[in-house]
Design a protein around this motif. Structure first.
Motif, PDB file in Angstrom:
ATOM      1  N   ALA A 109      11.020  75.089 -55.317  1.00 54.93           N
ATOM      2  CA  ALA A 109      11.191  75.463 -54.205  1.00 54.93           C
ATOM      3  C   ALA A 109      12.680  75.435 -53.325  1.00 54.93           C
ATOM      4  N   GLU A 110      12.243  74.177 -53.260  1.00 54.54           N
ATOM      5  CA  GLU A 110      13.714  74.170 -52.512  1.00 54.54           C
ATOM      6  C   GLU A 110      15.009  73.469 -53.656  1.00 54.54           C
ATOM      7  N   GLY A 111      14.976  73.977 -54.163  1.00 58.65           N
ATOM      8  CA  GLY A 111      16.267  73.843 -55.582  1.00 58.65           C
ATOM      9  C   GLY A 111      15.897  72.055 -56.292  1.00 58.65           C
ATOM     10  N   PHE A 112      15.298  71.613 -56.460  1.00 59.84           N
ATOM     11  CA  PHE A 112      15.408  70.133 -56.682  1.00 59.84           C
ATOM     12  C   PHE A 112      14.667  70.001 -57.925  1.00 59.84           C
ATOM     13  N   LYS A 113      14.740  70.945 -59.112  1.00 58.03           N
ATOM     14  CA  LYS A 113      14.433  71.436 -60.298  1.00 58.03           C
ATOM     15  C   LYS A 113      14.553  69.931 -60.992  1.00 58.03           C
ATOM     16  N   SER A 114      14.967  69.319 -61.194  1.00 57.30           N
ATOM     17  CA  SER A 114      14.643  68.059 -62.410  1.00 57.30           C
ATOM     18  C   SER A 114      13.662  66.141 -62.058  1.00 57.30           C
ATOM     19  N   LEU A 115      13.530  66.141 -62.059  1.00 60.49           N
ATOM     20  CA  LEU A 115      12.860  65.679 -61.786  1.00 60.49           C
ATOM     21  C   LEU A 115      11.780  64.586 -62.500  1.00 60.49           C
ATOM     22  N   THR A 116      11.342  63.382 -62.741  1.00 57.71           N
ATOM     23  CA  THR A 116      10.428  62.753 -63.630  1.00 57.71           C
ATOM     24  C   THR A 116       9.352  62.568 -62.520  1.00 57.71           C
ATOM     25  N   VAL A 117       8.070  63.153 -63.516  1.00 58.80           N
ATOM     26  CA  VAL A 117       6.464  62.418 -62.966  1.00 58.80           C
ATOM     27  C   VAL A 117       5.539  61.969 -64.077  1.00 58.80           C
ATOM     28  N   SER A 118       5.722  60.820 -63.549  1.00 58.79           N
ATOM     29  CA  SER A 118       4.025  60.162 -64.573  1.00 58.79           C
ATOM     30  C   SER A 118       3.523  59.672 -63.546  1.00 58.79           C
ATOM     31  N   GLU A 119       2.037  59.305 -64.454  1.00 58.10           N
ATOM     32  CA  GLU A 119       0.250  58.974 -63.605  1.00 58.10           C
ATOM     33  C   GLU A 119       0.989  57.692 -63.201  1.00 58.10           C
ATOM     34  N   ALA A 120      -0.129  56.899 -62.200  1.00 57.58           N
ATOM     35  CA  ALA A 120       0.388  55.478 -61.665  1.00 57.58           C
ATOM     36  C   ALA A 120      -0.594  55.104 -61.387  1.00 57.58           C
ATOM     37  N   GLU A 121      -0.931  53.821 -61.061  1.00 52.87           N
ATOM     38  CA  GLU A 121      -2.396  52.857 -60.218  1.00 52.87           C
ATOM     39  C   GLU A 121      -1.661  52.047 -59.887  1.00 52.87           C
ATOM     40  N   GLY A 122      -2.532  51.914 -58.455  1.00 46.49           N
ATOM     41  CA  GLY A 122      -1.339  50.899 -57.215  1.00 46.49           C
ATOM     42  C   GLY A 122      -2.830  50.306 -57.150  1.00 46.49           C
ATOM     43  N   THR A 123      -2.863  49.268 -56.056  1.00 50.04           N
ATOM     44  CA  THR A 123      -3.418  48.408 -55.449  1.00 50.04           C
ATOM     45  C   THR A 123      -2.662  48.494 -53.729  1.00 50.04           C
ATOM     46  N   GLY A 124      -3.382  48.136 -52.205  1.00 42.60           N
ATOM     47  CA  GLY A 124      -2.730  48.154 -51.624  1.00 42.60           C
ATOM     48  C   GLY A 124      -3.787  48.009 -50.237  1.00 42.60           C
ATOM     49  N   ASN A 125      -3.303  47.787 -49.007  1.00 40.38           N
ATOM     50  CA  ASN A 125      -4.171  47.880 -48.167  1.00 40.38           C
ATOM     51  C   ASN A 125      -5.898  48.461 -47.729  1.00 40.38           C
ATOM     52  N   TYR A 126      -5.259  49.403 -48.224  1.00 43.42           N
ATOM     53  CA  TYR A 126      -6.408  51.000 -48.342  1.00 43.42           C
ATOM     54  C   TYR A 126      -7.385  51.354 -49.267  1.00 43.42           C
ATOM     55  N   THR A 127      -8.969  51.111 -48.887  1.00 41.03           N
ATOM     56  CA  THR A 127      -9.479  50.650 -49.718  1.00 41.03           C
ATOM     57  C   THR A 127     -10.324  52.149 -49.419  1.00 41.03           C
ATOM     58  N   LYS A 128     -10.415  52.937 -50.888  1.00 44.81           N
ATOM     59  CA  LYS A 128     -11.908  54.650 -50.116  1.00 44.81           C
ATOM     60  C   LYS A 128     -13.002  54.084 -50.805  1.00 44.81           C
ATOM     61  N   LYS A 129     -13.855  54.140 -50.607  1.00 46.16           N
ATOM     62  CA  LYS A 129     -15.102  54.058 -51.240  1.00 46.16           C
ATOM     63  C   LYS A 129     -16.160  54.853 -52.264  1.00 46.16           C
ATOM     64  N   SER A 130     -14.561  55.556 -52.384  1.00 50.68           N
ATOM     65  CA  SER A 130     -15.256  56.799 -53.546  1.00 50.68           C
ATOM     66  C   SER A 130     -13.811  56.318 -55.067  1.00 50.68           C
ATOM     67  N   ASP A 131     -12.458  55.192 -54.345  1.00 52.12           N
ATOM     68  CA  ASP A 131     -11.809  55.148 -55.962  1.00 52.12           C
ATOM     69  C   ASP A 131     -12.643  53.701 -56.398  1.00 52.12           C
ATOM     70  N   SER A 132     -12.527  53.595 -57.438  1.00 47.62           N
ATOM     71  CA  SER A 132     -12.683  52.660 -58.593  1.00 47.62           C
ATOM     72  C   SER A 132     -11.696  51.213 -59.252  1.00 47.62           C
ATOM     73  N   PRO A 133     -12.278  50.821 -59.528  1.00 50.56           N
ATOM     74  CA  PRO A 133     -11.047  50.029 -60.181  1.00 50.56           C
ATOM     75  C   PRO A 133     -10.605  50.307 -61.458  1.00 50.56           C
TER      76      PRO A 133
END
Length: 113
Positions: free
Chosen positions: A22-46
């Motif tokens: 909507a802002e005019g930025f139509k060319s982009l790449t989207v991909s799936e990613a998995e990560g780890t960091g300081n944040y963990t939520k109980k619903s997140d699973s390995p």
């Protein structure tokens, strides 16, 4: 030129992409990613593929003019999160050169984006 790379929650990706378009930025790449960091939520699973990863994310990548970075970051911030921990990160990098796959030559018109 700059590259904006954002790691956001999967469930926010479509809204962010629609807002960027909507802002005019139509060319982009989207991909799936998995990560780890300081944040963990109980619903997140390995991950089954990566034992240390616990957060499924979407990775958005946009190459843009230097002056568009602030607007893109703002759109991602507004539509990519709800103010909770672990919603992701945004990186901005300088793009030095762009080459055409077809010719293998430096693409001057793309550098002037």
């Amino acid at each position: 030129m700059r590259e904006v790379k954002a790691f956001i929650r999967e469930k926010r990706a479509n809204e962010v992409m629609q807002a960027l378009r909507a802002e005019g930025f139509k060319s982009l790449t989207v991909s799936e990613a998995e990560g780890t960091g300081n944040y963990t939520k109980k619903s997140d699973s390995p991950s089954l593929r990566f034992p240390l990863a616990h957060s499924k994310m979407s990775k958005l990548e946009i190459v843009c003019k230097k002056e568009d970075v602030e607007n893109i970051v703002q759109v991602i911030h507004e539509h990519g999160g709800k103010g909770e921990k672990g919603e992701g990160l945004i990186y901005v990098s300088e793009v030095l050169e762009i080459y055409k796959v077809r010719t293998g030559k430096l693409s001057k018109e793309d550098i002037e984006l």
